[in-house]
Design a protein around this motif. Structure first.
Motif, PDB file in Angstrom:
ATOM      1  N   ILE A   1     -28.603  30.971 -12.155  1.00  0.00           N
ATOM      2  CA  ILE A   1     -28.154  32.225 -12.737  1.00  0.00           C
ATOM      3  C   ILE A   1     -27.781  33.146 -11.764  1.00  0.00           C
ATOM      4  N   PRO A   2     -27.056  34.497 -11.946  1.00  0.00           N
ATOM      5  CA  PRO A   2     -26.692  35.167 -10.817  1.00  0.00           C
ATOM      6  C   PRO A   2     -27.888  35.902 -10.326  1.00  0.00           C
ATOM      7  N   LEU A   3     -27.507  36.492  -9.139  1.00  0.00           N
ATOM      8  CA  LEU A   3     -28.443  37.437  -8.376  1.00  0.00           C
ATOM      9  C   LEU A   3     -29.161  38.510  -9.393  1.00  0.00           C
ATOM     10  N   LEU A   4     -28.083  39.222  -9.993  1.00  0.00           N
ATOM     11  CA  LEU A   4     -28.553  40.032 -11.150  1.00  0.00           C
ATOM     12  C   LEU A   4     -28.165  39.416 -12.460  1.00  0.00           C
ATOM     13  N   HIS A   5     -29.122  38.934 -13.304  1.00  0.00           N
ATOM     14  CA  HIS A   5     -28.837  38.368 -14.557  1.00  0.00           C
ATOM     15  C   HIS A   5     -28.604  39.421 -15.741  1.00  0.00           C
ATOM     16  N   GLY A   6     -29.067  40.467 -15.614  1.00  0.00           N
ATOM     17  CA  GLY A   6     -28.820  41.107 -16.969  1.00  0.00           C
ATOM     18  C   GLY A   6     -29.638  40.808 -17.967  1.00  0.00           C
ATOM     19  N   MET A   7     -30.642  40.055 -18.028  1.00  0.00           N
ATOM     20  CA  MET A   7     -31.408  39.320 -19.062  1.00  0.00           C
ATOM     21  C   MET A   7     -32.990  39.790 -19.060  1.00  0.00           C
ATOM     22  N   THR A   8     -33.614  39.951 -19.984  1.00  0.00           N
ATOM     23  CA  THR A   8     -35.113  40.074 -20.057  1.00  0.00           C
ATOM     24  C   THR A   8     -35.737  38.741 -19.989  1.00  0.00           C
ATOM     25  N   THR A   9     -37.149  38.928 -19.805  1.00  0.00           N
ATOM     26  CA  THR A   9     -37.789  37.523 -19.762  1.00  0.00           C
ATOM     27  C   THR A   9     -37.513  36.485 -21.020  1.00  0.00           C
ATOM     28  N   GLY A  10     -37.644  37.347 -21.898  1.00  0.00           N
ATOM     29  CA  GLY A  10     -37.456  36.906 -23.553  1.00  0.00           C
ATOM     30  C   GLY A  10     -36.192  35.966 -23.426  1.00  0.00           C
ATOM     31  N   GLU A  11     -35.234  36.667 -23.175  1.00  0.00           N
ATOM     32  CA  GLU A  11     -33.730  35.995 -23.177  1.00  0.00           C
ATOM     33  C   GLU A  11     -33.759  34.945 -22.204  1.00  0.00           C
ATOM     34  N   LEU A  12     -34.227  34.950 -21.196  1.00  0.00           N
ATOM     35  CA  LEU A  12     -34.184  33.927 -20.212  1.00  0.00           C
ATOM     36  C   LEU A  12     -35.112  32.811 -20.529  1.00  0.00           C
ATOM     37  N   ALA A  13     -36.186  32.944 -21.556  1.00  0.00           N
ATOM     38  CA  ALA A  13     -36.880  31.943 -21.862  1.00  0.00           C
ATOM     39  C   ALA A  13     -36.084  31.150 -22.788  1.00  0.00           C
ATOM     40  N   LEU A  14     -35.516  31.940 -23.641  1.00  0.00           N
ATOM     41  CA  LEU A  14     -34.604  31.311 -24.752  1.00  0.00           C
ATOM     42  C   LEU A  14     -33.569  30.452 -24.104  1.00  0.00           C
ATOM     43  N   MET A  15     -32.933  31.123 -23.075  1.00  0.00           N
ATOM     44  CA  MET A  15     -31.764  30.131 -22.193  1.00  0.00           C
ATOM     45  C   MET A  15     -32.341  28.819 -21.600  1.00  0.00           C
ATOM     46  N   ILE A  16     -33.398  29.198 -20.843  1.00  0.00           N
ATOM     47  CA  ILE A  16     -34.085  27.921 -20.045  1.00  0.00           C
ATOM     48  C   ILE A  16     -34.208  26.924 -21.107  1.00  0.00           C
ATOM     49  N   LYS A  17     -34.824  27.378 -22.268  1.00  0.00           N
ATOM     50  CA  LYS A  17     -34.943  25.950 -23.274  1.00  0.00           C
ATOM     51  C   LYS A  17     -33.741  25.491 -23.724  1.00  0.00           C
TER      52      LYS A  17
ATOM     53  N   GLN B   1     -20.479  33.940 -20.441  1.00  0.00           N
ATOM     54  CA  GLN B   1     -20.175  33.389 -21.801  1.00  0.00           C
ATOM     55  C   GLN B   1     -21.318  32.317 -22.195  1.00  0.00           C
ATOM     56  N   GLN B   2     -21.771  31.725 -21.276  1.00  0.00           N
ATOM     57  CA  GLN B   2     -23.168  30.447 -21.355  1.00  0.00           C
ATOM     58  C   GLN B   2     -24.168  31.204 -21.933  1.00  0.00           C
ATOM     59  N   ARG B   3     -24.456  32.548 -21.404  1.00  0.00           N
ATOM     60  CA  ARG B   3     -25.699  33.306 -21.761  1.00  0.00           C
ATOM     61  C   ARG B   3     -25.576  33.826 -23.154  1.00  0.00           C
ATOM     62  N   ARG B   4     -24.327  33.866 -23.679  1.00  0.00           N
ATOM     63  CA  ARG B   4     -24.350  34.843 -24.999  1.00  0.00           C
ATOM     64  C   ARG B   4     -25.266  34.566 -26.048  1.00  0.00           C
ATOM     65  N   PRO B   5     -25.294  33.078 -26.555  1.00  0.00           N
ATOM     66  CA  PRO B   5     -26.033  32.895 -27.592  1.00  0.00           C
ATOM     67  C   PRO B   5     -27.710  33.344 -27.383  1.00  0.00           C
ATOM     68  N   TYR B   6     -28.248  33.697 -26.180  1.00  0.00           N
ATOM     69  CA  TYR B   6     -29.254  33.872 -26.066  1.00  0.00           C
ATOM     70  C   TYR B   6     -29.870  35.374 -26.161  1.00  0.00           C
ATOM     71  N   LEU B   7     -28.835  36.172 -26.126  1.00  0.00           N
ATOM     72  CA  LEU B   7     -28.881  37.810 -26.058  1.00  0.00           C
ATOM     73  C   LEU B   7     -29.531  38.306 -27.074  1.00  0.00           C
ATOM     74  N   LEU B   8     -30.950  38.996 -27.050  1.00  0.00           N
ATOM     75  CA  LEU B   8     -31.391  39.926 -28.145  1.00  0.00           C
ATOM     76  C   LEU B   8     -31.075  41.362 -28.276  1.00  0.00           C
ATOM     77  N   TYR B   9     -30.340  41.891 -27.188  1.00  0.00           N
ATOM     78  CA  TYR B   9     -30.077  43.087 -27.159  1.00  0.00           C
ATOM     79  C   TYR B   9     -28.839  43.750 -26.775  1.00  0.00           C
ATOM     80  N   PRO B  10     -28.344  44.857 -27.294  1.00  0.00           N
ATOM     81  CA  PRO B  10     -27.016  45.178 -26.987  1.00  0.00           C
ATOM     82  C   PRO B  10     -26.986  45.564 -25.698  1.00  0.00           C
ATOM     83  N   ASP B  11     -25.857  45.593 -24.969  1.00  0.00           N
ATOM     84  CA  ASP B  11     -25.696  46.234 -23.579  1.00  0.00           C
ATOM     85  C   ASP B  11     -25.512  47.522 -23.616  1.00  0.00           C
ATOM     86  N   GLU B  12     -24.799  48.367 -24.397  1.00  0.00           N
ATOM     87  CA  GLU B  12     -24.479  49.660 -24.559  1.00  0.00           C
ATOM     88  C   GLU B  12     -25.699  50.473 -25.162  1.00  0.00           C
TER      89      GLU B  12
END
Length: 381
Positions: A179-195, A370-381
């Protein structure tokens, strides 16, 4: 002026209306019925004024043990300081360290455990090790047939996705996942992506539940009422942390051993600015700080607008050190682990411009977004 004040009030009200995963017991208590529960928590694991451990015990949850990440259960150990097993004096629960000789829960540690709850406040930078602990907890749970529940919390740097994506050759505890140095995800989103991306062994076998934050948008300001670690004491340090952490692998002090860690940058022989400070031994946060006892000249960033991943600070410091024939990056291997690549260090040493350096990681960054898109739970804006 009235419109501006109204908008500021509206933002404040929205921020106050955010409900963390831990503050929604009805959403996860059913998963704990008749189960033996282990908590992976620290001092940030609070819900409505009390620690999650105390809250769940008062609700009759069968907690069998607590597991502590870097900085310990109470968050009072310095960076990199080994954490020992012990007993919580308040509850009598055994505390097992996940930051010492063992960073991944062993099968023995997971005896008498059906469910692991992860509830720790992250700050959104890949090298902040709480998400590495999350990764290893999930892997251990998958291998032993345990359930993992992540009680999600906002990311105070959540609006930024920037920096190099970690390359496989630089996998370490400060960079477990690509993942990037700043990934812009929560721990919950990261957990979903890790799995979901199978970044752990037997990912498909893991029973994972994420309790999302209610009414949260990543553009919201998020004040951390409890410091996530001893050297990130306030919102300013958390905001500057992604830009200053790489200085840890240089000869420059970023304020460990002062009242303002991760809010200044200075050196004794190369004057990075006119602000002076002297690092001292602080047993609870910096027992042996870099350049201890020396008067340093540098930058006071406490009032700066620096945010995200600002590499201009690194580049300017590197130039000044080169001009004075002084060593800047004195721990290149550690620098590369923090960066997730050796390309950034080599670019700095080659004198590339900020624009040229930022262009280097854009293709991998675009792929990650693009890869992280399916795991996002919250809007960016």
């Amino acid at each position: 002026m009235k419109i501006v004040l109204f908008l500021l009030c509206l933002i404040s009200v929205k921020a106050l209306a955010v409900t963390t995963g831990a503050e929604q017991p009805d959403a996860f208590l059913g998963l704990l019925k008749d189960k033996q529960v282990a908590l992976v928590v620290n001092q940030t694991s609070v819900t409505k004024g009390q620690h999650l451990v105390d809250d769940l015990l008062s609700r009759g949850v069968n907690i069998t043990k607590v597991m502590a990440p870097e900085h310990g259960f109470r968050g009072d150990a310095g960076a990199g300081e080994n954490i020992s097993d012990g007993v919580d004096t308040r509850t009598g629960l055994p505390i097992l360290s996940l930051y010492g000789s063992t960073k991944k829960p062993t099968p023995t540690m997971l005896e008498n455990v059906d469910v692991l709850i992860f509830d720790i406040q992250d700050v959104g930078a890949r090298f902040y090790t709480y998400i590495s602990t999350l990764h290893l907890v999930m892997e251990a749970a998958a291998e032993t047939g345990k359930t993992v529940i992540v009680l999600d919390r906002p990311n105070p740097n959540g609006k930024f996705v920037d920096g190099p994506v970690r390359e496989a050759a630089f996998t370490s505890f400060v960079g477990m996942d690509p993942i990037p140095l700043l990934h812009g995800m929560t721990t919950g989103e990261l957990a979903l992506m890790i799995k979901g991306e199978a970044w752990i062994e037997q990912a498909d076998l893991l029973d994972l539940h994420v309790i999302p934050v209610k009414d949260y948008r990543k553009s919201m300001p998020w004040h951390l009422a409890v410091p996530p670690s001893p050297n990130l004491p306030n919102d300013t340090a958390i905001r500057l942390y992604p830009s200053l952490c790489l200085f840890e692998a240089t000869t420059v002090s970023i304020g460990r051993g002062t009242p303002f860690p991760f809010q200044v940058a200075g050196h004794d022989r190369v004057a990075l600015g006119t602000f002076t400070f002297t690092p001292r031994s602080l047993p609870e946060s910096a027992p042996h700080p870099k350049l201890e006892g020396k008067t340093l000249k540098g930058l006071d960033l406490r009032s700066s607008a620096t945010e995200g991943f600002d590499i201009a600070l690194l580049l300017e410091a590197g130039k000044q050190f080169e001009q004075q024939d002084e060593t800047f990056i004195d721990r290149p291997d550690f620098f590369d682990k923090l960066a997730g690549t050796d390309a950034l260090r080599k670019a700095i040493e080659s004198g590339l411009s900020e624009q040229e350096i930022r262009a280097m990681w854009q293709p991998a960054l675009a792929k990650f977004k693009q890869q992280r898109r399916p795991y996002l739970l919250y809007p960016d804006e």
